[in-house]
Design an enzyme around this catalytic site. Structure first.
Site, PDB file in Angstrom:
ATOM      1  N   TYR A 142       0.859  -1.181   0.000  1.00  0.00           N
ATOM      2  CA  TYR A 142       0.000   0.000   0.000  1.00  0.00           C
ATOM      3  C   TYR A 142       0.894   1.229   0.000  1.00  0.00           C
ATOM      4  O   TYR A 142       1.832   1.319   0.804  1.00  0.00           O
ATOM      5  CB  TYR A 142      -0.881  -0.022   1.251  1.00  0.00           C
ATOM      6  CG  TYR A 142      -1.749   1.197   1.456  1.00  0.00           C
ATOM      7  CD1 TYR A 142      -2.804   1.482   0.590  1.00  0.00           C
ATOM      8  CD2 TYR A 142      -1.532   2.053   2.530  1.00  0.00           C
ATOM      9  CE1 TYR A 142      -3.609   2.597   0.792  1.00  0.00           C
ATOM     10  CE2 TYR A 142      -2.340   3.167   2.747  1.00  0.00           C
ATOM     11  CZ  TYR A 142      -3.376   3.429   1.875  1.00  0.00           C
ATOM     12  OH  TYR A 142      -4.172   4.526   2.075  1.00  0.00           O
ATOM     13  N   ASP A 237       9.355   2.590  -0.484  1.00  0.00           N
ATOM     14  CA  ASP A 237       8.359   3.230   0.372  1.00  0.00           C
ATOM     15  C   ASP A 237       8.679   2.824   1.814  1.00  0.00           C
ATOM     16  O   ASP A 237       8.330   1.731   2.260  1.00  0.00           O
ATOM     17  CB  ASP A 237       6.963   2.773  -0.045  1.00  0.00           C
ATOM     18  CG  ASP A 237       5.868   3.381   0.824  1.00  0.00           C
ATOM     19  OD1 ASP A 237       6.199   3.902   1.909  1.00  0.00           O
ATOM     20  OD2 ASP A 237       4.694   3.315   0.428  1.00  0.00           O
ATOM     21  N   LYS A 265       5.209   9.156   8.901  1.00  0.00           N
ATOM     22  CA  LYS A 265       4.986   8.594  10.235  1.00  0.00           C
ATOM     23  C   LYS A 265       6.037   9.038  11.271  1.00  0.00           C
ATOM     24  O   LYS A 265       5.923  10.124  11.824  1.00  0.00           O
ATOM     25  CB  LYS A 265       4.877   7.080  10.152  1.00  0.00           C
ATOM     26  CG  LYS A 265       3.703   6.679   9.212  1.00  0.00           C
ATOM     27  CD  LYS A 265       3.189   5.299   9.445  1.00  0.00           C
ATOM     28  CE  LYS A 265       2.195   4.856   8.404  1.00  0.00           C
ATOM     29  NZ  LYS A 265       0.812   4.915   8.767  1.00  0.00           N
TER      30      LYS A 265
HETATM   31  N1  HOZ Z   1      -4.583   1.590   6.482  1.00  0.00           N
HETATM   32  C1  HOZ Z   1      -3.995   2.688   7.199  1.00  0.00           C
HETATM   33  C2  HOZ Z   1      -2.731   2.290   7.890  1.00  0.00           C
HETATM   34  N2  HOZ Z   1      -1.912   1.347   7.232  1.00  0.00           N
HETATM   35  C3  HOZ Z   1      -5.011   3.204   8.180  1.00  0.00           C
HETATM   36  C4  HOZ Z   1      -4.721   4.544   8.703  1.00  0.00           C
HETATM   37  C5  HOZ Z   1      -5.795   5.065   9.662  1.00  0.00           C
HETATM   38  O1  HOZ Z   1      -6.924   4.592   9.643  1.00  0.00           O
HETATM   39  O2  HOZ Z   1      -5.473   5.962  10.424  1.00  0.00           O
END
Ligand code: HOZ
Length: 426
Positions: A142, A237, A265
Protein backbone atom coordinates in the site's frame (compact mmCIF):
# COMPACT_ATOMS: atom_id res chain seq x y z
CA UNK A 1 -22.03 4.40 29.76
CA UNK A 2 -22.09 3.94 26.05
CA UNK A 3 -20.33 7.06 24.84
CA UNK A 4 -18.37 5.18 22.15
CA UNK A 5 -21.60 3.95 20.62
CA UNK A 6 -23.30 7.35 20.94
CA UNK A 7 -20.40 9.12 19.31
CA UNK A 8 -20.28 6.55 16.51
CA UNK A 9 -23.99 7.12 15.83
CA UNK A 10 -23.50 10.89 15.79
CA UNK A 11 -20.34 10.60 13.68
CA UNK A 12 -22.17 8.64 11.01
CA UNK A 13 -24.60 11.55 10.56
CA UNK A 14 -21.88 13.92 9.46
CA UNK A 15 -18.79 11.85 8.52
CA UNK A 16 -18.95 9.08 5.86
CA UNK A 17 -19.02 5.81 7.77
CA UNK A 18 -18.38 7.79 10.94
CA UNK A 19 -14.60 7.77 10.40
CA UNK A 20 -11.94 9.70 8.56
CA UNK A 21 -10.04 6.59 7.44
CA UNK A 22 -11.96 3.38 6.69
CA UNK A 23 -10.11 0.78 8.78
CA UNK A 24 -10.98 2.71 11.96
CA UNK A 25 -14.66 1.78 11.51
CA UNK A 26 -14.07 -1.79 12.84
CA UNK A 27 -15.97 -3.18 9.83
CA UNK A 28 -13.69 -6.15 9.37
CA UNK A 29 -13.82 -7.17 13.03
CA UNK A 30 -17.29 -5.90 13.90
CA UNK A 31 -18.35 -3.90 16.93
CA UNK A 32 -18.11 -0.25 17.88
CA UNK A 33 -14.96 1.77 17.27
CA UNK A 34 -13.42 3.21 20.41
CA UNK A 35 -13.30 7.00 20.46
CA UNK A 36 -9.98 7.90 22.00
CA UNK A 37 -9.70 10.65 24.57
CA UNK A 38 -5.97 10.53 25.38
CA UNK A 39 -2.80 8.50 25.36
CA UNK A 40 0.11 8.04 27.72
CA UNK A 41 3.19 5.89 27.11
CA UNK A 42 1.99 2.47 25.89
CA UNK A 43 -1.62 3.20 26.90
CA UNK A 44 -4.64 4.75 25.23
CA UNK A 45 -7.85 5.81 27.03
CA UNK A 46 -11.26 5.91 25.37
CA UNK A 47 -14.09 8.35 26.10
CA UNK A 48 -15.63 5.85 28.56
CA UNK A 49 -12.43 5.75 30.59
CA UNK A 50 -11.35 2.28 29.42
CA UNK A 51 -7.61 1.84 29.17
CA UNK A 52 -5.85 -0.16 26.47
CA UNK A 53 -2.28 -1.25 25.80
CA UNK A 54 -1.91 0.28 22.35
CA UNK A 55 -0.36 -1.84 19.59
CA UNK A 56 -1.58 0.35 16.74
CA UNK A 57 0.40 3.40 17.87
CA UNK A 58 -1.25 5.68 15.33
CA UNK A 59 -0.38 3.05 12.67
CA UNK A 60 3.33 3.41 13.27
CA UNK A 61 4.51 6.93 14.11
CA UNK A 62 4.60 6.58 17.90
CA UNK A 63 7.82 4.63 18.35
CA UNK A 64 8.32 6.49 21.66
CA UNK A 65 4.76 5.80 22.82
CA UNK A 66 2.10 8.44 23.48
CA UNK A 67 3.07 11.88 24.78
CA UNK A 68 6.80 11.43 25.18
CA UNK A 69 7.76 14.44 27.35
CA UNK A 70 10.45 15.70 24.96
CA UNK A 71 8.11 15.54 21.98
CA UNK A 72 5.32 17.25 23.92
CA UNK A 73 7.55 20.09 25.06
CA UNK A 74 9.00 20.61 21.56
CA UNK A 75 5.46 20.84 20.16
CA UNK A 76 4.32 23.22 22.90
CA UNK A 77 7.31 25.48 22.37
CA UNK A 78 6.67 25.61 18.63
CA UNK A 79 2.96 26.29 19.10
CA UNK A 80 3.92 29.27 21.26
CA UNK A 81 6.21 30.48 18.47
CA UNK A 82 3.67 29.98 15.67
CA UNK A 83 1.93 27.05 14.04
CA UNK A 84 2.39 27.77 10.33
CA UNK A 85 4.12 30.39 8.23
CA UNK A 86 4.01 29.20 4.63
CA UNK A 87 7.63 30.37 4.49
CA UNK A 88 10.90 28.48 5.11
CA UNK A 89 12.03 27.75 8.67
CA UNK A 90 15.29 26.60 10.25
CA UNK A 91 13.50 23.49 11.53
CA UNK A 92 13.06 22.21 7.95
CA UNK A 93 16.77 22.62 7.29
CA UNK A 94 17.66 20.76 10.48
CA UNK A 95 15.24 17.95 9.64
CA UNK A 96 16.51 17.66 6.06
CA UNK A 97 20.10 17.46 7.32
CA UNK A 98 19.15 14.83 9.89
CA UNK A 99 17.48 12.66 7.23
CA UNK A 100 20.25 13.05 4.65
CA UNK A 101 22.83 12.07 7.28
CA UNK A 102 20.85 9.04 8.44
CA UNK A 103 19.95 7.70 4.97
CA UNK A 104 22.89 7.94 2.58
CA UNK A 105 20.82 7.40 -0.61
CA UNK A 106 18.95 10.64 0.19
CA UNK A 107 20.97 13.62 -0.99
CA UNK A 108 18.02 16.00 -1.06
CA UNK A 109 14.61 15.68 0.53
CA UNK A 110 11.30 17.50 0.28
CA UNK A 111 8.67 17.49 3.03
CA UNK A 112 4.96 17.00 2.42
CA UNK A 113 2.00 16.23 4.71
CA UNK A 114 1.43 12.49 4.37
CA UNK A 115 2.83 9.27 2.98
CA UNK A 116 0.27 9.49 0.19
CA UNK A 117 1.64 12.84 -0.94
CA UNK A 118 5.17 11.45 -0.76
CA UNK A 119 4.49 8.47 -3.04
CA UNK A 120 2.32 10.53 -5.39
CA UNK A 121 5.10 13.09 -5.81
CA UNK A 122 7.80 10.41 -6.08
CA UNK A 123 6.11 8.72 -9.02
CA UNK A 124 5.50 12.04 -10.78
CA UNK A 125 9.18 12.79 -10.39
CA UNK A 126 10.20 9.33 -11.61
CA UNK A 127 8.03 9.69 -14.69
CA UNK A 128 9.47 13.10 -15.48
CA UNK A 129 13.05 11.92 -14.93
CA UNK A 130 12.78 8.78 -17.06
CA UNK A 131 10.26 10.20 -19.57
CA UNK A 132 8.35 6.93 -19.20
CA UNK A 133 4.88 6.20 -17.78
CA UNK A 134 4.72 2.67 -16.44
CA UNK A 135 4.92 2.08 -12.69
CA UNK A 136 5.44 -1.38 -11.20
CA UNK A 137 3.98 -2.14 -7.78
CA UNK A 138 3.44 -5.35 -5.83
CA UNK A 139 0.25 -7.03 -4.60
CA UNK A 140 -0.56 -6.18 -1.02
CA UNK A 141 1.82 -3.20 -0.89
CA UNK A 142 0.00 0.00 0.00
CA UNK A 143 1.41 3.35 -0.99
CA UNK A 144 -1.39 5.61 0.17
CA UNK A 145 -4.53 6.41 -1.73
CA UNK A 146 -2.82 7.67 -4.89
CA UNK A 147 -5.04 6.92 -7.92
CA UNK A 148 -2.45 4.99 -9.90
CA UNK A 149 -1.29 2.98 -6.90
CA UNK A 150 -4.72 1.83 -5.76
CA UNK A 151 -4.44 -1.56 -7.39
CA UNK A 152 -4.31 -4.63 -5.10
CA UNK A 153 -3.33 -2.12 -2.49
CA UNK A 154 -3.35 -4.08 0.76
CA UNK A 155 -4.58 -2.72 4.06
CA UNK A 156 -7.76 -0.62 3.85
CA UNK A 157 -8.64 -1.92 0.40
CA UNK A 158 -8.15 -5.55 1.47
CA UNK A 159 -10.07 -5.01 4.66
CA UNK A 160 -13.08 -4.07 2.59
CA UNK A 161 -12.37 -6.56 -0.20
CA UNK A 162 -11.87 -3.76 -2.71
CA UNK A 163 -9.06 -4.78 -5.05
CA UNK A 164 -9.25 -1.35 -6.63
CA UNK A 165 -11.11 1.82 -5.85
CA UNK A 166 -14.14 3.05 -7.70
CA UNK A 167 -13.52 6.50 -9.17
CA UNK A 168 -10.08 5.67 -10.50
CA UNK A 169 -10.22 5.71 -14.32
CA UNK A 170 -8.93 2.59 -16.05
CA UNK A 171 -6.64 4.83 -18.11
CA UNK A 172 -4.82 5.67 -14.89
CA UNK A 173 -4.44 2.16 -13.45
CA UNK A 174 -3.43 0.93 -16.89
CA UNK A 175 -0.14 2.71 -16.32
CA UNK A 176 0.47 0.51 -13.27
CA UNK A 177 1.62 -3.09 -13.47
CA UNK A 178 0.91 -5.17 -10.37
CA UNK A 179 3.31 -8.05 -9.73
CA UNK A 180 3.64 -10.56 -6.90
CA UNK A 181 5.69 -9.62 -3.84
CA UNK A 182 8.72 -11.90 -3.41
CA UNK A 183 8.27 -13.45 -6.87
CA UNK A 184 11.72 -12.88 -8.34
CA UNK A 185 11.11 -15.01 -11.41
CA UNK A 186 7.84 -13.25 -12.30
CA UNK A 187 9.48 -9.86 -11.84
CA UNK A 188 12.43 -10.77 -14.08
CA UNK A 189 10.13 -12.09 -16.79
CA UNK A 190 8.10 -8.87 -16.68
CA UNK A 191 11.18 -6.67 -16.85
CA UNK A 192 12.70 -8.68 -19.72
CA UNK A 193 9.59 -7.89 -21.70
CA UNK A 194 8.72 -4.37 -20.49
CA UNK A 195 11.73 -2.97 -18.63
CA UNK A 196 12.37 -0.21 -21.18
CA UNK A 197 8.88 1.22 -20.54
CA UNK A 198 9.14 1.23 -16.75
CA UNK A 199 9.58 4.61 -15.06
CA UNK A 200 9.82 3.19 -11.56
CA UNK A 201 9.39 0.14 -9.40
CA UNK A 202 7.86 1.05 -6.05
CA UNK A 203 7.92 -1.34 -3.11
CA UNK A 204 7.59 -1.46 0.65
CA UNK A 205 10.92 -3.08 1.57
CA UNK A 206 9.16 -4.79 4.47
CA UNK A 207 5.49 -4.98 3.53
CA UNK A 208 3.50 -3.52 6.40
CA UNK A 209 0.05 -3.14 4.91
CA UNK A 210 -0.96 -6.77 4.38
CA UNK A 211 0.02 -7.56 7.91
CA UNK A 212 3.82 -7.79 7.88
CA UNK A 213 5.52 -9.75 5.11
CA UNK A 214 9.30 -9.84 4.95
CA UNK A 215 11.27 -9.65 1.71
CA UNK A 216 12.84 -12.99 0.86
CA UNK A 217 16.53 -13.19 0.21
CA UNK A 218 17.39 -11.71 -3.17
CA UNK A 219 14.04 -9.99 -3.78
CA UNK A 220 15.05 -6.39 -3.07
CA UNK A 221 18.51 -7.00 -4.57
CA UNK A 222 16.86 -8.19 -7.78
CA UNK A 223 14.67 -5.08 -7.93
CA UNK A 224 17.74 -2.90 -7.54
CA UNK A 225 19.80 -4.77 -10.12
CA UNK A 226 17.06 -4.95 -12.70
CA UNK A 227 15.99 -1.31 -12.40
CA UNK A 228 19.60 -0.26 -12.90
CA UNK A 229 19.89 -2.47 -15.98
CA UNK A 230 16.67 -1.09 -17.47
CA UNK A 231 17.34 2.54 -16.48
CA UNK A 232 14.17 2.59 -14.39
CA UNK A 233 14.10 4.09 -10.90
CA UNK A 234 13.68 2.16 -7.67
CA UNK A 235 11.42 3.81 -5.09
CA UNK A 236 11.48 2.37 -1.58
CA UNK A 237 8.36 3.23 0.37
CA UNK A 238 9.77 3.45 3.89
CA UNK A 239 6.79 5.33 5.31
CA UNK A 240 6.39 2.60 7.93
CA UNK A 241 9.93 1.19 8.11
CA UNK A 242 11.80 4.51 8.16
CA UNK A 243 13.42 5.01 11.58
CA UNK A 244 11.37 2.07 12.93
CA UNK A 245 13.88 -0.73 12.35
CA UNK A 246 17.08 1.29 12.80
CA UNK A 247 18.11 4.95 12.83
CA UNK A 248 17.59 5.37 9.09
CA UNK A 249 15.76 3.18 6.61
CA UNK A 250 15.46 -0.57 6.20
CA UNK A 251 17.73 0.13 3.21
CA UNK A 252 20.57 0.82 5.68
CA UNK A 253 20.14 -2.71 7.08
CA UNK A 254 20.05 -4.51 3.74
CA UNK A 255 22.48 -2.22 1.91
CA UNK A 256 20.16 -1.30 -0.97
CA UNK A 257 20.41 2.23 -2.35
CA UNK A 258 17.14 3.25 -4.00
CA UNK A 259 16.88 6.27 -6.28
CA UNK A 260 14.00 7.74 -4.27
CA UNK A 261 12.80 6.99 -0.73
CA UNK A 262 9.39 7.88 0.69
CA UNK A 263 9.10 8.60 4.40
CA UNK A 264 6.35 9.59 6.83
CA UNK A 265 4.99 8.59 10.24
CA UNK A 266 7.97 8.51 12.67
CA UNK A 267 9.69 11.57 11.14
CA UNK A 268 6.63 13.58 12.17
CA UNK A 269 6.60 12.30 15.75
CA UNK A 270 2.81 11.84 15.55
CA UNK A 271 2.10 15.02 13.57
CA UNK A 272 1.00 14.87 9.90
CA UNK A 273 4.13 14.61 7.75
CA UNK A 274 5.60 12.88 4.74
CA UNK A 275 8.81 13.23 2.76
CA UNK A 276 10.42 12.02 -0.40
CA UNK A 277 14.09 12.26 -1.15
CA UNK A 278 16.86 10.77 -3.20
CA UNK A 279 19.62 11.42 -5.66
CA UNK A 280 20.38 15.06 -6.15
CA UNK A 281 20.07 14.96 -9.96
CA UNK A 282 16.56 13.50 -9.63
CA UNK A 283 15.40 15.79 -6.83
CA UNK A 284 16.67 18.84 -8.70
CA UNK A 285 13.97 18.29 -11.28
CA UNK A 286 11.46 19.60 -8.75
CA UNK A 287 10.21 23.17 -9.00
CA UNK A 288 11.64 25.75 -8.47
CA UNK A 289 14.88 24.13 -9.72
CA UNK A 290 13.20 22.06 -12.42
CA UNK A 291 9.99 21.45 -14.34
CA UNK A 292 8.16 19.04 -11.98
CA UNK A 293 5.55 20.94 -10.00
CA UNK A 294 4.86 19.98 -6.40
CA UNK A 295 3.81 22.29 -3.56
CA UNK A 296 1.84 22.62 -0.31
CA UNK A 297 0.85 25.32 2.16
CA UNK A 298 1.52 23.12 5.19
CA UNK A 299 4.55 21.29 3.77
CA UNK A 300 7.42 21.30 6.25
CA UNK A 301 5.01 22.57 8.89
CA UNK A 302 7.01 23.84 11.88
CA UNK A 303 4.98 21.98 14.52
CA UNK A 304 5.40 18.70 12.61
CA UNK A 305 9.12 19.39 12.13
CA UNK A 306 9.53 20.12 15.84
CA UNK A 307 7.78 16.87 16.84
CA UNK A 308 9.81 14.89 14.32
CA UNK A 309 13.13 16.42 15.32
CA UNK A 310 12.43 15.72 19.00
CA UNK A 311 11.56 12.10 18.16
CA UNK A 312 14.72 11.61 16.11
CA UNK A 313 16.81 13.19 18.88
CA UNK A 314 15.53 10.67 21.43
CA UNK A 315 16.00 7.76 19.01
CA UNK A 316 19.57 8.80 18.28
CA UNK A 317 20.44 9.27 21.94
CA UNK A 318 18.77 6.17 23.31
CA UNK A 319 19.14 3.72 20.40
CA UNK A 320 16.08 1.71 21.50
CA UNK A 321 16.27 -0.64 18.50
CA UNK A 322 18.04 -3.62 20.14
CA UNK A 323 15.64 -3.53 23.11
CA UNK A 324 12.61 -3.22 20.84
CA UNK A 325 13.82 -6.24 18.90
CA UNK A 326 14.37 -8.25 22.09
CA UNK A 327 10.93 -7.32 23.42
CA UNK A 328 9.31 -8.36 20.13
CA UNK A 329 11.31 -11.62 19.97
CA UNK A 330 10.16 -12.54 23.49
CA UNK A 331 6.54 -11.71 22.66
CA UNK A 332 6.66 -13.79 19.47
CA UNK A 333 8.33 -16.74 21.24
CA UNK A 334 5.66 -16.69 23.95
CA UNK A 335 2.65 -16.60 21.66
CA UNK A 336 3.92 -18.94 18.98
CA UNK A 337 5.06 -21.37 21.71
CA UNK A 338 1.56 -21.31 23.22
CA UNK A 339 -0.06 -21.72 19.78
CA UNK A 340 2.19 -24.66 18.88
CA UNK A 341 1.36 -26.37 22.15
CA UNK A 342 -2.34 -25.83 21.55
CA UNK A 343 -2.12 -26.99 17.93
CA UNK A 344 -3.28 -23.61 16.55
CA UNK A 345 -1.91 -22.47 13.19
CA UNK A 346 -0.43 -19.08 14.03
CA UNK A 347 2.38 -17.55 11.97
CA UNK A 348 4.02 -14.37 13.13
CA UNK A 349 6.25 -12.46 10.74
CA UNK A 350 8.31 -9.89 12.56
CA UNK A 351 11.14 -7.48 12.11
CA UNK A 352 12.24 -5.20 14.94
CA UNK A 353 9.23 -3.52 16.48
CA UNK A 354 6.66 -4.54 13.83
CA UNK A 355 4.87 -7.83 13.37
CA UNK A 356 2.10 -9.49 11.38
CA UNK A 357 -0.15 -12.00 13.15
CA UNK A 358 -1.65 -14.56 10.76
CA UNK A 359 -3.88 -17.50 11.61
CA UNK A 360 -2.24 -19.50 8.90
CA UNK A 361 0.20 -22.45 8.70
CA UNK A 362 2.67 -20.22 6.88
CA UNK A 363 5.19 -19.37 5.73
CA UNK A 364 3.31 -16.15 4.96
CA UNK A 365 5.49 -14.69 2.23
CA UNK A 366 3.04 -13.29 -0.31
CA UNK A 367 -0.34 -11.67 -0.73
CA UNK A 368 -1.79 -15.01 -1.92
CA UNK A 369 -0.87 -16.65 1.37
CA UNK A 370 -1.96 -13.64 3.44
CA UNK A 371 -5.50 -13.80 2.07
CA UNK A 372 -5.77 -17.49 2.94
CA UNK A 373 -5.44 -16.59 6.66
CA UNK A 374 -8.33 -17.22 8.99
CA UNK A 375 -9.67 -13.70 9.41
CA UNK A 376 -12.64 -14.77 11.55
CA UNK A 377 -10.26 -16.06 14.20
CA UNK A 378 -8.35 -12.78 14.01
CA UNK A 379 -11.60 -10.90 14.64
CA UNK A 380 -12.42 -12.99 17.67
CA UNK A 381 -8.87 -12.48 18.98
CA UNK A 382 -9.33 -8.74 18.43
CA UNK A 383 -12.45 -8.63 20.62
CA UNK A 384 -10.95 -10.89 23.28
CA UNK A 385 -7.97 -8.54 23.53
CA UNK A 386 -10.11 -5.40 23.52
CA UNK A 387 -12.14 -6.73 26.45
CA UNK A 388 -8.91 -7.36 28.30
CA UNK A 389 -7.63 -3.86 27.63
CA UNK A 390 -5.33 -4.51 24.68
CA UNK A 391 -5.88 -2.65 21.40
CA UNK A 392 -4.54 -4.47 18.33
CA UNK A 393 -5.30 -3.40 14.76
CA UNK A 394 -9.00 -3.73 13.84
CA UNK A 395 -7.99 -5.54 10.67
CA UNK A 396 -5.95 -8.71 10.07
CA UNK A 397 -4.13 -6.87 7.28
CA UNK A 398 -2.42 -4.26 9.42
CA UNK A 399 0.74 -4.39 11.49
CA UNK A 400 1.17 -4.98 15.22
CA UNK A 401 3.57 -2.39 16.68
CA UNK A 402 5.43 -1.91 19.92
CA UNK A 403 7.09 1.25 21.20
CA UNK A 404 9.95 2.16 23.44
CA UNK A 405 7.33 2.83 26.13
CA UNK A 406 6.00 -0.75 26.12
CA UNK A 407 7.17 -1.85 29.54
CA UNK A 408 7.19 -5.41 30.84
CA UNK A 409 3.87 -4.70 32.53
CA UNK A 410 2.23 -3.61 29.30
CA UNK A 411 3.71 -6.45 27.27
CA UNK A 412 2.77 -8.91 30.05
CA UNK A 413 -0.85 -7.88 29.67
CA UNK A 414 -0.69 -8.43 25.91
CA UNK A 415 1.05 -11.80 26.21
CA UNK A 416 -1.38 -13.01 28.91
CA UNK A 417 -4.38 -11.94 26.82
CA UNK A 418 -3.06 -13.72 23.74
CA UNK A 419 -2.23 -16.91 25.63
CA UNK A 420 -5.62 -16.90 27.29
CA UNK A 421 -7.24 -16.53 23.86
CA UNK A 422 -5.20 -19.40 22.45
CA UNK A 423 -6.38 -21.61 25.33
CA UNK A 424 -10.01 -20.79 24.51
CA UNK A 425 -9.43 -22.28 21.04
CA UNK A 426 -8.21 -25.67 22.26
N1 HOZ B 1 -4.58 1.59 6.48
C1 HOZ B 1 -3.99 2.69 7.20
C2 HOZ B 1 -2.73 2.29 7.89
N2 HOZ B 1 -1.91 1.35 7.23
C3 HOZ B 1 -5.01 3.20 8.18
C4 HOZ B 1 -4.72 4.54 8.70
C5 HOZ B 1 -5.80 5.07 9.66
O1 HOZ B 1 -6.92 4.59 9.64
O2 HOZ B 1 -5.47 5.96 10.42
Amino acid sequence: MKRNEDLFTRARNTIPGGVNSPVRAFKKVGGTPRFIAKGNGPYMFDVEGNVYVDHVLSWGPLILGHCHPEVVSAVKAQVDAGTSFGAPTELEVLMAEEICNAIPSIEKVRFVNSGTEATMSAIRLARAYTKRSLIVKFEGCYHGHVDSLLAKAGSGAMTFSLPDSSGVPREITSTTAVLKYNDIRGFNLFMDENGDKVAAVIVEPVAGNMGVVLPEEGFLETLRQSTLEHKALLILDEVITGFRLCFGGFQNIVGINPDITCLGKIIGGGMPVGAFGGRSDIMSMLAPDGPVYQAGTLSGNPVAMAAGLATLKVLKRENPYPILEKTMDEFVDEITGAANKAGIALSVNHKGSMAGLFFNEGPVNSFDVVIESDTKTYSSLFHHMLERGVYIAPSPFEAFFISNAHTQDAMGKTIDGMKEYIMTRV
